[in-house]
Motif scaffolding. Structure first.
Motif: not given
Lengths: 322, 322
Positions: A287-298
């Protein structure tokens, strides 16, 4: 093919305000934030697209009613939204659908029509024609995509210098919408789709540039029931234009992400909802570095299965996301 | 005794904005909303009071450092806030404190001083005097109470016609702050404290009008470790003036609320965080009718214990709330 644009997502955001939860970003470690869509009233992001799609119908169409052949999170969301609009709804479900899933939809006032699994689509079309109902599909519709895109709009609003957004890919409605919003509002950020390796047909579709549909029996092997669906031509077109890439995660990686989310985020995630986090935890180097958001979809998961997952056992989604 | 007022809570809200999660209200059934404070970065509402209390110190006092003798959620929150302010922190903990709790505080840069349990308070005072540190107590301080009160401010902002707010009572900081905010902003709403029946010393204190402190061995029987603390004169004065009443819940009722919150709210609650919901689920007839908010105060729970609770087993908090 016309793609949706950021103004469609902005319009959706105005419409659904107050109807869905404005989920916060939750910081999980030094470079990861969670977008907990499991906190929506129906336990998944699907309420966004269903609500916006209903709002776009004519008053007459809303009075006449809607129909879908989802048996999972989309049906649940559409039933919830239809109840809010006072719109009659029919859910066409396979006879094998569990009582729990049927009850969740019926409790919101929808009519259930049980049919043999193979007849779901044909019976849906027949019902729509016979009763003048509008079909609201789970992802293959511009309004549904625009509604799901509000997830991306909120991510950029809350973390303007986000670098990477990780989003689950099933039918592609959520990922298409989020990629549209992030590409417009934060062009330097990468939106990366995440799929179970056992149902990586979207990755193959993107690689080949054509719609690939893996055999149902093959896709059925993943615990992430909500991600067993295949892209449509419409969602593929969005992803080709706006998604950076897709990474895949193993079943073990998904199973490890569920208890991690419970301990670090204090949220209940279904396996489909945990794949983006699994990618962060196990594929950082890809993955690219940096500030990352993971969507917790359900977060619709059977309590016993969830408990087993916390102990390192197997887990399956409690409701299909379609 | 001077009580805090709504303007103190408003000031706290301005200070902590961006430092704590603006938690949404989650609708759990037709008349219940959850305020999920377990979603804070340190897993509990304590970050509000700790952040505001630190902000109110002089720049010199912040440079010199702070000390507390909490071993639980308050220490964790204070360490988090101190790291944000660049303030040195010492946590005085009993030698029996588990490695997990120590590590959570140490990971945020705080120094740990292990002492015999009986010497916690005296050693804290001695350290403060010797090193010029400011003691930041877990609840017995107006700034801490004002910080916790922002929970009530947000509840009324998000649900202006709220009728009932259910809030856990341990040392009384959260309940005093929430009662202050709600009494000022929505006077017709009732703020009701909830205590485990096994640690119902606050209920007795309110009944008798004097500070009652149950024997530690007696209070230690509740699974809700965070609610074993006793009121201070300051928190009792707030509760006498502004709390409607206290209801108590049994251990079985607490144990049943934890899996209910996982299934309905998709959130991970520790037992202390589940007592308000337990009151709603099991004591409706003792509560006023209407639109009700239950504060889910924290979610720091050992994963194995949480898994057992989902299966109907026993559960204990993973971190004391003090």
């Amino acid at each position: 093919m016309r793609l949706i644009e950021i103004d469609d997502v902005r319009d959706a955001a105005q419409v659904i305000e107050g109807e869905v939860v404005r989920t916060p970003l939750l910081r999980a470690d030094e470079s990861l934030w969670l977008k907990p869509e499991n906190l929506q009233p129906t336990g998944a992001f699907k309420l966004r697209g269903a609500t916006y799609a209903l709002s776009r119908l004519s008053a007459q169409a809303r009075r006449a009613g809607v129909v879908t052949h989802s048996s999972g999170n989309h049906a649940y969301a559409l039933a919830h939204a239809a109840a809010r609009y006072g719109t009659p709804m029919v859910a066409v479900m396979p006879e094998v659908t569990t009582a729990v899933k049927r009850e969740a939809v019926r409790a919101r006032g929808a009519q259930i029509v049980l049919v043999p699994a193979a007849e779901r689509e044909s019976r849906t079309a027949a019902l729509a024609a016979a009763r003048g109902l509008t079909v609201v599909p789970p992802y293959d519709h511009p309004d549904v995509i625009a509604g799901q895109g509000t997830v991306g709009l909120e991510i950029v609003a809350d973390l303007p210098d986000v670098d990477v957004v990780l989003v689950p890919v099933g039918g592609g409605g959520l990922s298409a919408g989020v990629a549209t919003a992030v590409a417009a509002l934060r062009p330097s950020a990468k939106v990366i789709g995440v799929e179970p390796a056992l149902a990586a047909d979207a990755a193959e579709s993107l690689r080949t540039g054509t719609l690939c549909e893996w055999p149902v029996a093959q896709r059925a092997r993943t615990s992430a029931e909500g991600l067993r669906g295949s892209l449509s031509a419409l969602t593929l077109a969005h992803l080709r234009a706006r998604l950076d890439r897709i990474v895949t995660v193993t079943e073990d990686e998904i199973a490890a992400a569920v208890p991690w989310l419970a301990a670090r985020g204090r949220v209940v995630a279904e396996p489909s909802g945990a794949v983006a986090t699994a990618a962060y935890l196990h594929h950082r180097s890809a993955l690219p570095p940096g500030r990352t958001v993971a969507v917790v979809s359900g977060g619709n998961v059977d309590p016993a299965a969830f408990a087993a997952a916390l102990r390192g056992g197997e887990i399956r989604d409690g409701a299909q996301r379609d």
